[in-house]
Design a protein around this motif. Structure first.
Motif, PDB file in Angstrom:
ATOM      1  N   ASP A   1       0.831  -1.208   0.000  1.00 46.65           N
ATOM      2  CA  ASP A   1       0.000   0.000   0.000  1.00 46.65           C
ATOM      3  C   ASP A   1       0.864   1.255   0.000  1.00 46.65           C
ATOM      4  O   ASP A   1       0.559   2.227  -0.701  1.00 46.65           O
ATOM      5  N   PHE A   2       1.917   1.233   0.792  1.00 43.94           N
ATOM      6  CA  PHE A   2       2.819   2.385   0.822  1.00 43.94           C
ATOM      7  C   PHE A   2       3.483   2.576  -0.537  1.00 43.94           C
ATOM      8  O   PHE A   2       3.614   3.708  -1.035  1.00 43.94           O
ATOM      9  N   GLY A   3       3.883   1.476  -1.171  1.00 45.64           N
ATOM     10  CA  GLY A   3       4.503   1.571  -2.485  1.00 45.64           C
ATOM     11  C   GLY A   3       3.535   2.075  -3.542  1.00 45.64           C
ATOM     12  O   GLY A   3       3.925   2.832  -4.443  1.00 45.64           O
ATOM     13  N   ALA A   4       2.255   1.678  -3.451  1.00 47.13           N
ATOM     14  CA  ALA A   4       1.264   2.172  -4.411  1.00 47.13           C
ATOM     15  C   ALA A   4       1.079   3.676  -4.262  1.00 47.13           C
ATOM     16  O   ALA A   4       0.926   4.404  -5.258  1.00 47.13           O
ATOM     17  N   MET A   5       1.086   4.170  -3.025  1.00 44.85           N
ATOM     18  CA  MET A   5       1.003   5.614  -2.819  1.00 44.85           C
ATOM     19  C   MET A   5       2.219   6.315  -3.409  1.00 44.85           C
ATOM     20  O   MET A   5       2.097   7.366  -4.051  1.00 44.85           O
ATOM     21  N   ARG A   6       3.391   5.735  -3.216  1.00 45.22           N
ATOM     22  CA  ARG A   6       4.601   6.324  -3.786  1.00 45.22           C
ATOM     23  C   ARG A   6       4.550   6.319  -5.319  1.00 45.22           C
ATOM     24  O   ARG A   6       5.050   7.236  -5.962  1.00 45.22           O
ATOM     25  N   ALA A   7       3.925   5.303  -5.904  1.00 41.86           N
ATOM     26  CA  ALA A   7       3.798   5.257  -7.357  1.00 41.86           C
ATOM     27  C   ALA A   7       2.923   6.403  -7.861  1.00 41.86           C
ATOM     28  O   ALA A   7       3.244   7.051  -8.865  1.00 41.86           O
ATOM     29  N   LEU A   8       1.819   6.669  -7.152  1.00 40.35           N
ATOM     30  CA  LEU A   8       0.947   7.778  -7.549  1.00 40.35           C
ATOM     31  C   LEU A   8       1.658   9.113  -7.377  1.00 40.35           C
ATOM     32  O   LEU A   8       1.545  10.008  -8.229  1.00 40.35           O
ATOM     33  N   LEU A   9       2.403   9.256  -6.292  1.00 30.61           N
ATOM     34  CA  LEU A   9       3.174  10.483  -6.086  1.00 30.61           C
ATOM     35  C   LEU A   9       4.244  10.644  -7.159  1.00 30.61           C
ATOM     36  O   LEU A   9       4.523  11.757  -7.603  1.00 30.61           O
ATOM     37  N   LEU A  10       4.827   9.531  -7.585  1.00 32.01           N
ATOM     38  CA  LEU A  10       5.838   9.585  -8.642  1.00 32.01           C
ATOM     39  C   LEU A  10       5.237  10.139  -9.932  1.00 32.01           C
ATOM     40  O   LEU A  10       5.844  10.983 -10.603  1.00 32.01           O
ATOM     41  N   VAL A  11       4.042   9.683 -10.279  1.00 32.06           N
ATOM     42  CA  VAL A  11       3.373  10.186 -11.478  1.00 32.06           C
ATOM     43  C   VAL A  11       3.114  11.683 -11.366  1.00 32.06           C
ATOM     44  O   VAL A  11       3.419  12.462 -12.278  1.00 32.06           O
ATOM     45  N   SER A  12       2.565  12.114 -10.236  1.00 39.30           N
ATOM     46  CA  SER A  12       2.194  13.524 -10.086  1.00 39.30           C
ATOM     47  C   SER A  12       3.421  14.430 -10.062  1.00 39.30           C
ATOM     48  O   SER A  12       3.430  15.495 -10.694  1.00 39.30           O
ATOM     49  N   VAL A  13       4.471  14.013  -9.370  1.00 39.88           N
ATOM     50  CA  VAL A  13       5.670  14.847  -9.285  1.00 39.88           C
ATOM     51  C   VAL A  13       6.378  14.915 -10.636  1.00 39.88           C
ATOM     52  O   VAL A  13       6.860  15.983 -11.050  1.00 39.88           O
ATOM     53  N   THR A  14       6.428  13.795 -11.351  1.00 33.26           N
ATOM     54  CA  THR A  14       7.057  13.800 -12.673  1.00 33.26           C
ATOM     55  C   THR A  14       6.278  14.689 -13.640  1.00 33.26           C
ATOM     56  O   THR A  14       6.871  15.473 -14.386  1.00 33.26           O
ATOM     57  N   LEU A  15       4.964  14.578 -13.634  1.00 42.18           N
ATOM     58  CA  LEU A  15       4.153  15.430 -14.492  1.00 42.18           C
ATOM     59  C   LEU A  15       4.298  16.903 -14.124  1.00 42.18           C
ATOM     60  O   LEU A  15       4.282  17.780 -14.993  1.00 42.18           O
TER      61      LEU A  15
ATOM     62  N   GLY B   1       3.108  -3.332 -12.849  1.00 42.44           N
ATOM     63  CA  GLY B   1       4.146  -3.120 -11.851  1.00 42.44           C
ATOM     64  C   GLY B   1       3.590  -2.552 -10.559  1.00 42.44           C
ATOM     65  O   GLY B   1       2.603  -3.047 -10.005  1.00 42.44           O
ATOM     66  N   ALA B   2       4.204  -1.472 -10.097  1.00 44.65           N
ATOM     67  CA  ALA B   2       3.804  -0.865  -8.826  1.00 44.65           C
ATOM     68  C   ALA B   2       2.484  -0.114  -8.921  1.00 44.65           C
ATOM     69  O   ALA B   2       1.947   0.322  -7.902  1.00 44.65           O
ATOM     70  N   PHE B   3       1.924   0.033 -10.132  1.00 45.08           N
ATOM     71  CA  PHE B   3       0.700   0.811 -10.323  1.00 45.08           C
ATOM     72  C   PHE B   3      -0.557  -0.051 -10.289  1.00 45.08           C
ATOM     73  O   PHE B   3      -1.646   0.435 -10.612  1.00 45.08           O
ATOM     74  N   GLU B   4      -0.431  -1.313  -9.891  1.00 45.61           N
ATOM     75  CA  GLU B   4      -1.590  -2.205  -9.934  1.00 45.61           C
ATOM     76  C   GLU B   4      -2.727  -1.704  -9.050  1.00 45.61           C
ATOM     77  O   GLU B   4      -3.890  -1.645  -9.468  1.00 45.61           O
ATOM     78  N   LEU B   5      -2.422  -1.307  -7.818  1.00 45.06           N
ATOM     79  CA  LEU B   5      -3.465  -0.808  -6.916  1.00 45.06           C
ATOM     80  C   LEU B   5      -4.007   0.535  -7.397  1.00 45.06           C
ATOM     81  O   LEU B   5      -5.200   0.815  -7.238  1.00 45.06           O
ATOM     82  N   VAL B   6      -3.141   1.363  -7.981  1.00 44.29           N
ATOM     83  CA  VAL B   6      -3.597   2.650  -8.505  1.00 44.29           C
ATOM     84  C   VAL B   6      -4.622   2.440  -9.607  1.00 44.29           C
ATOM     85  O   VAL B   6      -5.609   3.179  -9.707  1.00 44.29           O
ATOM     86  N   GLY B   7      -4.420   1.412 -10.432  1.00 43.61           N
ATOM     87  CA  GLY B   7      -5.333   1.142 -11.532  1.00 43.61           C
ATOM     88  C   GLY B   7      -6.715   0.715 -11.098  1.00 43.61           C
ATOM     89  O   GLY B   7      -7.650   0.717 -11.907  1.00 43.61           O
TER      90      GLY B   7
ATOM     91  N   SER C   1       7.950   0.370 -12.994  1.00 47.51           N
ATOM     92  CA  SER C   1       7.404  -0.207 -14.218  1.00 47.51           C
ATOM     93  C   SER C   1       7.742  -1.676 -14.388  1.00 47.51           C
ATOM     94  O   SER C   1       7.124  -2.352 -15.226  1.00 47.51           O
ATOM     95  N   THR C   2       8.689  -2.184 -13.606  1.00 47.14           N
ATOM     96  CA  THR C   2       9.114  -3.580 -13.783  1.00 47.14           C
ATOM     97  C   THR C   2       8.887  -4.445 -12.543  1.00 47.14           C
ATOM     98  O   THR C   2       8.723  -5.657 -12.681  1.00 47.14           O
ATOM     99  N   LEU C   3       8.874  -3.849 -11.363  1.00 47.13           N
ATOM    100  CA  LEU C   3       8.717  -4.608 -10.125  1.00 47.13           C
ATOM    101  C   LEU C   3       7.421  -4.204  -9.431  1.00 47.13           C
ATOM    102  O   LEU C   3       6.681  -3.345  -9.912  1.00 47.13           O
ATOM    103  N   ASP C   4       7.155  -4.795  -8.277  1.00 45.38           N
ATOM    104  CA  ASP C   4       5.887  -4.525  -7.602  1.00 45.38           C
ATOM    105  C   ASP C   4       5.993  -3.317  -6.678  1.00 45.38           C
ATOM    106  O   ASP C   4       7.049  -2.690  -6.544  1.00 45.38           O
ATOM    107  N   ALA C   5       4.870  -2.988  -6.047  1.00 48.92           N
ATOM    108  CA  ALA C   5       4.803  -1.798  -5.207  1.00 48.92           C
ATOM    109  C   ALA C   5       5.708  -1.912  -3.980  1.00 48.92           C
ATOM    110  O   ALA C   5       6.242  -0.909  -3.503  1.00 48.92           O
ATOM    111  N   ALA C   6       5.883  -3.118  -3.449  1.00 50.92           N
ATOM    112  CA  ALA C   6       6.752  -3.286  -2.282  1.00 50.92           C
ATOM    113  C   ALA C   6       8.191  -2.927  -2.621  1.00 50.92           C
ATOM    114  O   ALA C   6       8.903  -2.337  -1.803  1.00 50.92           O
TER     115      ALA C   6
END
Length: 491
Positions: A40-54, A111-117, A242-247
């Motif tokens: 769950d923490f990794g999924a949140m970091r994935a969403l933050l990664l998208v927003s910060v990169t954009l 990858g790490a975006f599974e929960l975000v999806g 993009s290649t590994l899981d959220a953990a």
């Protein structure tokens, strides 16, 4: 004199607010890793990664452009500029949020975006709010409303930490974290609206193509550099996500915390150096600029090298104590990041803009991004997260030494003019001896199966390192050298 006092007061206020907000950023992950799972923490970091990169790539540096248009402008001009920035940001935010939401709904995020999806509408809405609210990061300061900027920074930091921690405690899971992020982003947009209405009123917000074009022509060149920098900073996270899981992304996020250590040491020194460096270059005094760079690099080395080595020594115990035993795998990754920071200890890249080498700076950023992304994509398949970190660290080192080559060629000076290699070698030997003492002390302590033992081992190894380094620094005259360097920087 009054203006100087006002500038000092504004700077102190903004610095204090930024420091508090940064401290809250460090506290939040410490709380969340104890309340939610690594996935769950990794999924949140994935969403933050998208927003910060954009934010670095897609908003075209419009918030940063406010510093060029607003200072000294009258109310109608400010209203015109802010209106066009809001129109453009709204359009860009909607496009990015819609595209991200559609990709998530179509199941194209792995990858790490599974929960975000699984929550495409909420994730896309968060991206829209985040990008639109990015104007609040600069608008109050550019408008001369420093108190509002400081208050907004602190308020948002407290809300983000409090709301996310409370929701994660009440209902652990990614859904709660996503709800907290939406509350935070919505509050940021609300504060932006409050500021705009209070400062510029309700009327005169029509779209103006000519004014929008003027704003874009100024911001577009900035966007290239900002976009490359954002992608360069986050290339390893994108490779892992993009290649590994959220953990795995959660573990990498914990390890990457040490990336702020060099910034905290370098930034004040660089800020003190830059005005004099610009003056020396403007007056065609390359030898003086090289001397200033030599002073700054020596000072950074004396302060930063022992700090990086000490953190690398303490990393296993720090990770276990701060982020719990579930993230023990982050400790060796943290040490790899620190090795990269040591390799890039000499970092003259901040001078490229001063000496008119913006094109070279963009070329270096693009090269570093390419090495980090492609190298990480190849290495992660064979070495996992560690492969992405090693590629990122190698790219960082290569980029800074590439920048050093450009600086030396532009100033037409040898390496010895900007770097005291002998002093650096002696400092490295001293740090190695202190590290050896710390390792021996750590080996003499029992394995920390309990928290108290972990604190004891950390204290013993840190004390041994500190004692050996302090005695060696006294024997080498390092403390007097440090005082002289500080005096030269202030002179």
């Amino acid at each position: 004199m009054a203006a100087g006092r006002g500038l000092g007061r504004d700077t102190s206020l903004l610095s204090a607010a930024a420091l508090l907000e940064y401290a809250l950023q460090l506290v939040l992950p410490v709380l969340l890793v104890r309340l939610v799972s690594p996935q769950d923490f990794g999924a949140m970091r994935a969403l933050l990664l998208v927003s910060v990169t954009l934010q670095g790539v897609a908003v075209l540096s419009l918030p940063r452009a406010m510093f060029n248009f607003l200072p000294g402008a009258d109310a109608p001009r400010r209203r015109q500029v802010v209106a066009q920035a809001l129109w453009l940001l709204a359009a860009l935010s909607l496009v990015c949020g819609l595209a991200f939401g559609l990709l998530a709904a179509a199941g194209q995020l792995g990858g790490a975006f599974e929960l975000v999806g699984r929550a495409p509408l909420a994730a896309g809405g968060y991206v829209v709010l985040w990008l639109l609210g990015s104007l609040l990061d600069t608008l109050p300061t550019a408008s001369g409303r420093v108190r509002f900027q400081a208050l907004a920074t602190v308020t948002l930091g407290l809300v983000r930490t409090g709301v996310l921690a409370a929701l994660a405690w009440w209902r652990p899971g990614f859904d709660a974290l996503l709800a907290g992020l939406l509350v935070f982003a919505a509050l940021k947009v609300l504060l932006l609206a409050v500021f705009v209405v209070r400062d510029l009123g309700w009327r005169g917000w029509r779209q103006d193509r000519a004014a929008s074009g003027e704003l874009l022509r100024y911001a577009a060149p900035l966007a290239v550099g900002d976009g490359l920098f954002a992608l360069r900073q986050q290339a390893d996270q994108w490779v892992v996500s993009s290649t590994l899981d959220a953990a795995a992304l959660a573990t990498l996020s914990v390890a990457a915390v040490v990336g702020s250590v060099p910034v905290l040491v370098r930034q004040p020194i660089n800020n003190a150096l830059l005005p004099r460096a610009r003056l020396a270059w403007a007056e065609h005094r390359p030898a003086d600029l090289a001397a200033l760079l030599r002073i700054s690099q020596q000072l950074v080395a004396v302060l930063l090298m022992p700090l990086l080595v000490l953190v690398a020594l303490l990393a296993p115990d720090l990770v276990r104590l701060v982020y719990t035993q579930r993230f023990d795998a982050a400790a060796p990754l943290m040490q790899l990041y620190l090795c990269g920071a040591l390799g890039a200890l000499v970092a003259p890249g901040f001078l490229l803009a001063v000496i008119g080498q913006n094109v070279a700076g963009a070329r270096i950023a693009a090269g570093v991004l390419l090495v980090s992304a492609l190298g990480g994509a190849l290495a992660v398949r064979h070495a996992g997260v560690a492969g992405a970190v090693m590629a990122s660290a190698a790219a960082l080192v290569a980029g800074e030494w590439w920048a050093m080559r450009v600086v030396l060629r532009t100033l037409q000076v040898p390496l010895s003019a900007v770097l005291d290699v002998g002093r650096l070698r002696r400092l490295a030997l001293l740090c190695a001896l202190a590290l050896g003492a710390g390792v021996l002390a750590r080996m003499a302590c029992p394995d920390p199966v309990r928290t108290g033992l972990a604190w004891w081992r950390l204290a013993c190894s840190a004390t041994a390192f500190g004692l050996v380094f302090a005695v060696g620094a006294w024997r080498q005259g390092l403390w007097s050298d440090l005082r002289q360097l500080l005096a030269q920087l202030k002179a």
